[in-house]
Design an enzyme around this catalytic site. Sequence first.
Site, mmCIF file in Angstrom:
data_model
loop_
_atom_site.group_PDB
_atom_site.id
_atom_site.type_symbol
_atom_site.label_atom_id
_atom_site.label_comp_id
_atom_site.label_asym_id
_atom_site.label_seq_id
_atom_site.Cartn_x
_atom_site.Cartn_y
_atom_site.Cartn_z
ATOM 1 N N LYS A 233 -18.316 -20.800 -13.497
ATOM 2 C CA LYS A 233 -19.468 -21.413 -12.952
ATOM 3 C C LYS A 233 -19.456 -21.574 -11.541
ATOM 4 O O LYS A 233 -20.407 -21.264 -10.689
ATOM 5 C CB LYS A 233 -20.058 -22.689 -13.635
ATOM 6 C CG LYS A 233 -20.231 -22.589 -15.148
ATOM 7 C CD LYS A 233 -20.341 -23.880 -15.759
ATOM 8 C CE LYS A 233 -19.559 -24.991 -15.868
ATOM 9 N NZ LYS A 233 -18.504 -25.039 -16.767
ATOM 10 N N ARG B 38 -6.184 -28.942 -10.178
ATOM 11 C CA ARG B 38 -7.026 -29.818 -11.050
ATOM 12 C C ARG B 38 -5.789 -30.577 -12.003
ATOM 13 O O ARG B 38 -5.422 -29.786 -12.754
ATOM 14 C CB ARG B 38 -8.112 -29.563 -11.767
ATOM 15 C CG ARG B 38 -9.359 -29.176 -10.706
ATOM 16 C CD ARG B 38 -10.516 -28.439 -11.256
ATOM 17 N NE ARG B 38 -11.185 -29.031 -12.364
ATOM 18 C CZ ARG B 38 -12.139 -28.612 -12.975
ATOM 19 N NH1 ARG B 38 -13.038 -27.727 -12.460
ATOM 20 N NH2 ARG B 38 -12.605 -29.155 -14.170
ATOM 21 N N ARG C 18 -25.080 -32.416 -19.465
ATOM 22 C CA ARG C 18 -24.228 -31.964 -20.314
ATOM 23 C C ARG C 18 -24.386 -32.829 -21.531
ATOM 24 O O ARG C 18 -23.801 -32.591 -22.720
ATOM 25 C CB ARG C 18 -22.900 -32.609 -19.830
ATOM 26 C CG ARG C 18 -21.739 -31.271 -19.526
ATOM 27 C CD ARG C 18 -20.656 -31.793 -19.322
ATOM 28 N NE ARG C 18 -19.420 -31.177 -18.971
ATOM 29 C CZ ARG C 18 -19.262 -30.495 -17.699
ATOM 30 N NH1 ARG C 18 -20.102 -30.723 -16.971
ATOM 31 N NH2 ARG C 18 -17.929 -29.896 -17.633
ATOM 32 N N ARG D 256 -11.738 -30.434 -23.346
ATOM 33 C CA ARG D 256 -12.782 -29.927 -22.570
ATOM 34 C C ARG D 256 -13.455 -28.796 -23.331
ATOM 35 O O ARG D 256 -15.018 -29.093 -23.215
ATOM 36 C CB ARG D 256 -12.471 -29.609 -21.175
ATOM 37 C CG ARG D 256 -12.145 -30.778 -20.085
ATOM 38 C CD ARG D 256 -11.337 -30.312 -18.868
ATOM 39 N NE ARG D 256 -12.044 -29.313 -18.356
ATOM 40 C CZ ARG D 256 -11.522 -28.409 -17.325
ATOM 41 N NH1 ARG D 256 -10.116 -28.429 -17.345
ATOM 42 N NH2 ARG D 256 -12.054 -27.680 -16.805
ATOM 43 N N ARG E 27 -5.702 -21.307 -11.683
ATOM 44 C CA ARG E 27 -6.660 -21.770 -10.946
ATOM 45 C C ARG E 27 -6.214 -22.610 -9.748
ATOM 46 O O ARG E 27 -5.828 -23.636 -10.166
ATOM 47 C CB ARG E 27 -7.934 -22.183 -11.650
ATOM 48 C CG ARG E 27 -8.867 -22.865 -10.785
ATOM 49 C CD ARG E 27 -10.311 -23.040 -11.470
ATOM 50 N NE ARG E 27 -10.161 -24.283 -12.534
ATOM 51 C CZ ARG E 27 -11.265 -24.520 -13.329
ATOM 52 N NH1 ARG E 27 -12.309 -23.741 -13.188
ATOM 53 N NH2 ARG E 27 -11.001 -25.467 -14.237
#
Length: 230
Positions: A20, A166, A94, A177, A133
């Site tokens: 995203k 993160r 969400r 998640r 990431r």
Amino acid sequence: PANAIQPLRLLLIGCPGSGKGTQSSRLEKNFGVAHLSSGDLLRRNITEQTALGQQAQQYVADGKLVPDDLLISLIDSELLHVGNTNWLLDGFPRTISQAEALDATLNKLMQPLNLVINLQVPEDVILQRIMDRWIHIPSGRVYNLSYNPPRVPGLDDVTGEPLSKRPDDTPEVFKVRLDQHHAMATPLLDHYHDVVVNVKGNTSDEIYPQIESEIVNRLGVLPGSMPEAF
Ligand code: ATP
Ligand code: MG
């Protein structure tokens, strides 16, 4: 007229790590949309230890949803702040109650959502992406050590500031998640079924051109052609 170009009022839906943030950066660059990412806004608030950041911190660390009322007031004020321009929502709404609150706000602003883009990426490629990431918290820029590394290891390309992992990008929190995403995606896609398009691929490079052609075909807007405001 029916063939007039429409302002871009976009929503991106996709599981964690589906790209995203990457797609948002490209859309920001090519269509001039304002990118409103609930995750980026929350992380900035947490880093700055604002009142909202302090309230949200533990939920985000655990991969759980932050309470609706906090998110709704955050996004309402961001939408007022961006004004009557082209925008892209990432990570919000969400839940159905967030969607209903958003719809009410957008009706008042006379800026209804006109395209919901559902990113479909196979789950086996996603966990590795999350492990690789790194992000630049102030801007939300995303790097991946395998396919999109920073020019200087550990530093943001634009500002030279340090990158971070993160804290919720661990295999354990990722699973929470992912489950969370699966629980919410179907009702949310149903809620917006009139304006949903599905795009599918293993990489962001495969998916991005599909998003562009949906915008061109459905909203009549070519990349690089958007007026500043409506
Ligand atoms: P990715 O950024 O990889 O696509 P993601 O969608 O899981 O993954 P973010 O959108 O950045 O991540 O959100 C990170 C965390 O922020 C969520 O796990 C949740 O705790 C909180 N959060 C973000 N958006 C919302 C929302 N709309 N409602 C409730 N909590 C949210
Ligand atoms: Mg994100």
